[in-house]
Design a protein around this motif. Structure first.
Motif, PDB file in Angstrom:
ATOM      1  N   GLY A 164      16.096  -6.400 -11.853  1.00  0.00           N
ATOM      2  CA  GLY A 164      15.063  -7.044 -12.650  1.00  0.00           C
ATOM      3  C   GLY A 164      13.778  -6.255 -12.688  1.00  0.00           C
ATOM      4  O   GLY A 164      13.779  -5.026 -12.531  1.00  0.00           O
ATOM      5  N   ASN A 165      12.641  -6.965 -12.865  1.00  0.00           N
ATOM      6  CA  ASN A 165      11.374  -6.254 -12.989  1.00  0.00           C
ATOM      7  C   ASN A 165      10.821  -5.787 -11.649  1.00  0.00           C
ATOM      8  O   ASN A 165       9.749  -5.185 -11.606  1.00  0.00           O
ATOM      9  CB  ASN A 165      10.334  -7.122 -13.731  1.00  0.00           C
ATOM     10  CG  ASN A 165      10.006  -8.399 -12.975  1.00  0.00           C
ATOM     11  OD1 ASN A 165      10.417  -8.595 -11.837  1.00  0.00           O
ATOM     12  ND2 ASN A 165       9.265  -9.279 -13.623  1.00  0.00           N
ATOM     13  N   ARG A 166      11.549  -6.058 -10.559  1.00  0.00           N
ATOM     14  CA  ARG A 166      11.138  -5.529  -9.252  1.00  0.00           C
ATOM     15  C   ARG A 166      11.613  -4.082  -9.055  1.00  0.00           C
ATOM     16  O   ARG A 166      11.132  -3.392  -8.171  1.00  0.00           O
ATOM     17  CB  ARG A 166      11.686  -6.404  -8.123  1.00  0.00           C
ATOM     18  CG  ARG A 166      11.147  -7.830  -8.102  1.00  0.00           C
ATOM     19  CD  ARG A 166       9.684  -7.894  -7.734  1.00  0.00           C
ATOM     20  NE  ARG A 166       9.178  -9.256  -7.707  1.00  0.00           N
ATOM     21  CZ  ARG A 166       9.126 -10.027  -6.623  1.00  0.00           C
ATOM     22  NH1 ARG A 166       9.575  -9.578  -5.470  1.00  0.00           N
ATOM     23  NH2 ARG A 166       8.626 -11.244  -6.689  1.00  0.00           N
ATOM     24  N   ARG A 167      12.578  -3.660  -9.878  1.00  0.00           N
ATOM     25  CA  ARG A 167      13.081  -2.291  -9.743  1.00  0.00           C
ATOM     26  C   ARG A 167      12.281  -1.356 -10.635  1.00  0.00           C
ATOM     27  O   ARG A 167      12.087  -1.603 -11.821  1.00  0.00           O
ATOM     28  CB  ARG A 167      14.564  -2.221 -10.125  1.00  0.00           C
ATOM     29  CG  ARG A 167      15.153  -0.823  -9.975  1.00  0.00           C
ATOM     30  CD  ARG A 167      16.644  -0.823 -10.149  1.00  0.00           C
ATOM     31  NE  ARG A 167      17.210   0.515 -10.013  1.00  0.00           N
ATOM     32  CZ  ARG A 167      18.512   0.770  -9.948  1.00  0.00           C
ATOM     33  NH1 ARG A 167      19.373  -0.228 -10.018  1.00  0.00           N
ATOM     34  NH2 ARG A 167      18.948   2.005  -9.826  1.00  0.00           N
ATOM     35  N   LEU A 168      11.805  -0.262 -10.034  1.00  0.00           N
ATOM     36  CA  LEU A 168      10.993   0.719 -10.746  1.00  0.00           C
ATOM     37  C   LEU A 168      11.802   1.987 -10.980  1.00  0.00           C
ATOM     38  O   LEU A 168      12.851   2.201 -10.369  1.00  0.00           O
ATOM     39  CB  LEU A 168       9.730   1.051  -9.941  1.00  0.00           C
ATOM     40  CG  LEU A 168       8.864  -0.135  -9.485  1.00  0.00           C
ATOM     41  CD1 LEU A 168       7.699   0.375  -8.655  1.00  0.00           C
ATOM     42  CD2 LEU A 168       8.375  -0.942 -10.671  1.00  0.00           C
ATOM     43  N   THR A 169      11.305   2.841 -11.856  1.00  0.00           N
ATOM     44  CA  THR A 169      11.941   4.140 -12.036  1.00  0.00           C
ATOM     45  C   THR A 169      11.634   5.014 -10.826  1.00  0.00           C
ATOM     46  O   THR A 169      10.647   4.797 -10.110  1.00  0.00           O
ATOM     47  CB  THR A 169      11.420   4.835 -13.302  1.00  0.00           C
ATOM     48  OG1 THR A 169      10.020   5.138 -13.126  1.00  0.00           O
ATOM     49  CG2 THR A 169      11.597   3.959 -14.533  1.00  0.00           C
ATOM     50  N   ASP A 170      12.481   6.013 -10.586  1.00  0.00           N
ATOM     51  CA  ASP A 170      12.236   6.927  -9.467  1.00  0.00           C
ATOM     52  C   ASP A 170      10.885   7.621  -9.614  1.00  0.00           C
ATOM     53  O   ASP A 170      10.180   7.855  -8.616  1.00  0.00           O
ATOM     54  CB  ASP A 170      13.346   7.985  -9.399  1.00  0.00           C
ATOM     55  CG  ASP A 170      14.658   7.416  -8.866  1.00  0.00           C
ATOM     56  OD1 ASP A 170      14.665   6.240  -8.444  1.00  0.00           O
ATOM     57  OD2 ASP A 170      15.662   8.156  -8.885  1.00  0.00           O
ATOM     58  N   GLU A 171      10.515   7.942 -10.837  1.00  0.00           N
ATOM     59  CA  GLU A 171       9.234   8.620 -11.083  1.00  0.00           C
ATOM     60  C   GLU A 171       8.063   7.719 -10.693  1.00  0.00           C
ATOM     61  O   GLU A 171       7.087   8.174 -10.085  1.00  0.00           O
ATOM     62  CB  GLU A 171       9.119   9.030 -12.551  1.00  0.00           C
ATOM     63  CG  GLU A 171      10.074  10.125 -12.998  1.00  0.00           C
ATOM     64  CD  GLU A 171      11.500   9.622 -13.188  1.00  0.00           C
ATOM     65  OE1 GLU A 171      12.429  10.460 -13.222  1.00  0.00           O
ATOM     66  OE2 GLU A 171      11.690   8.376 -13.278  1.00  0.00           O
TER      67      GLU A 171
END
Length: 219
Positions: A164-171
């Motif tokens: 969901g929106n808790r997961r960010l891109t690696d960058e």
């Protein structure tokens, strides 16, 4: 006619005020804070383990303790939620500030009624007025900040397990982690929990808090 007292049912509740600086525990109990009422701010990047550590720490204390997550409070807004991942703007800034103020209000009221609090937030060292300074204004001078900062490879692994929106891109994770490195040299206590599990990190947190009470950091 005097105003009616603030009550819930028939139980009067003391009003919340700024949290004062806690007294140092007796020397014989300096490393055992399980019975002390505290207000703690756990700082760290996404994937640092803030929520897991905060919940475990709160669950294993001898006094009533609440966990207040800024992200959870931000997500109380459903329709019209300003997701910072879509770009930081006036709306996301306003909702962040509102959530922090709400968390501070809750913490003051919990503390006034004998319930400890641990709050967690990704506070950046390069934004002192919005971040740490804001928390101090909303909670009080007795708030004890601690930085949780494992290595980048650890936060990347943990972020990959999110959804969901808790997961960010690696960058984005790498960018946030790099900004968090600015806490080194700030005077705040920092825990590198790269090689620690949650119970071990919670024990280190207790040791750090005992030192912070005995010799409060300047912030």
């Amino acid at each position: 006619m005097p105003p009616a007292p603030d009550t819930t049912g028939h139980v009067p509740l003391p009003p919340g005020g700024p949290v004062g600086v806690p007294s140092a525990p007796p020397a014989t109990a300096s490393s055992d804070l399980a019975g002390t009422t505290l207000a703690v701010l756990l700082i760290g990047p996404a994937g640092a383990g803030k929520t897991s550590v905060a919940k475990y720490w709160a669950d294993h204390r001898r006094v009533p303790t609440a966990h207040i997550s800024l992200d959870d409070v931000r997500e109380w807004v459903r329709s019209g939620f300003a997701d910072p991942q879509s770009g930081w703007n006036d709306h996301s800034e306003a909702q962040y500030r509102l959530a922090r103020r709400t968390c501070g209000f809750a913490a003051r009221n919990f503390l006034a009624n004998g319930i400890s609090c641990i709050l967690d937030d990704a506070v950046f060292p390069d934004r002192p007025v919005v971040g740490l300074g804001g928390w101090k204004r909303h909670v009080g001078p007795g708030l004890l900040p601690v930085v949780l900062l494992p290595g980048l490879e650890i936060v990347l692994e943990r972020n990959a397990e999110r959804s969901g929106n808790r997961r960010l891109t690696d960058e984005e994770v790498a960018r946030i982690h790099g900004r968090m490195a600015g806490w080194y040299g700030s005077g705040l206590p920092i825990i590198d929990n790269s090689q620690l599990d949650v119970p071990q990190t919670a024990r280190v947190l207790d040791d750090v808090l005992a030192r912070s009470i005995a010799s409060p950091p300047s912030w």
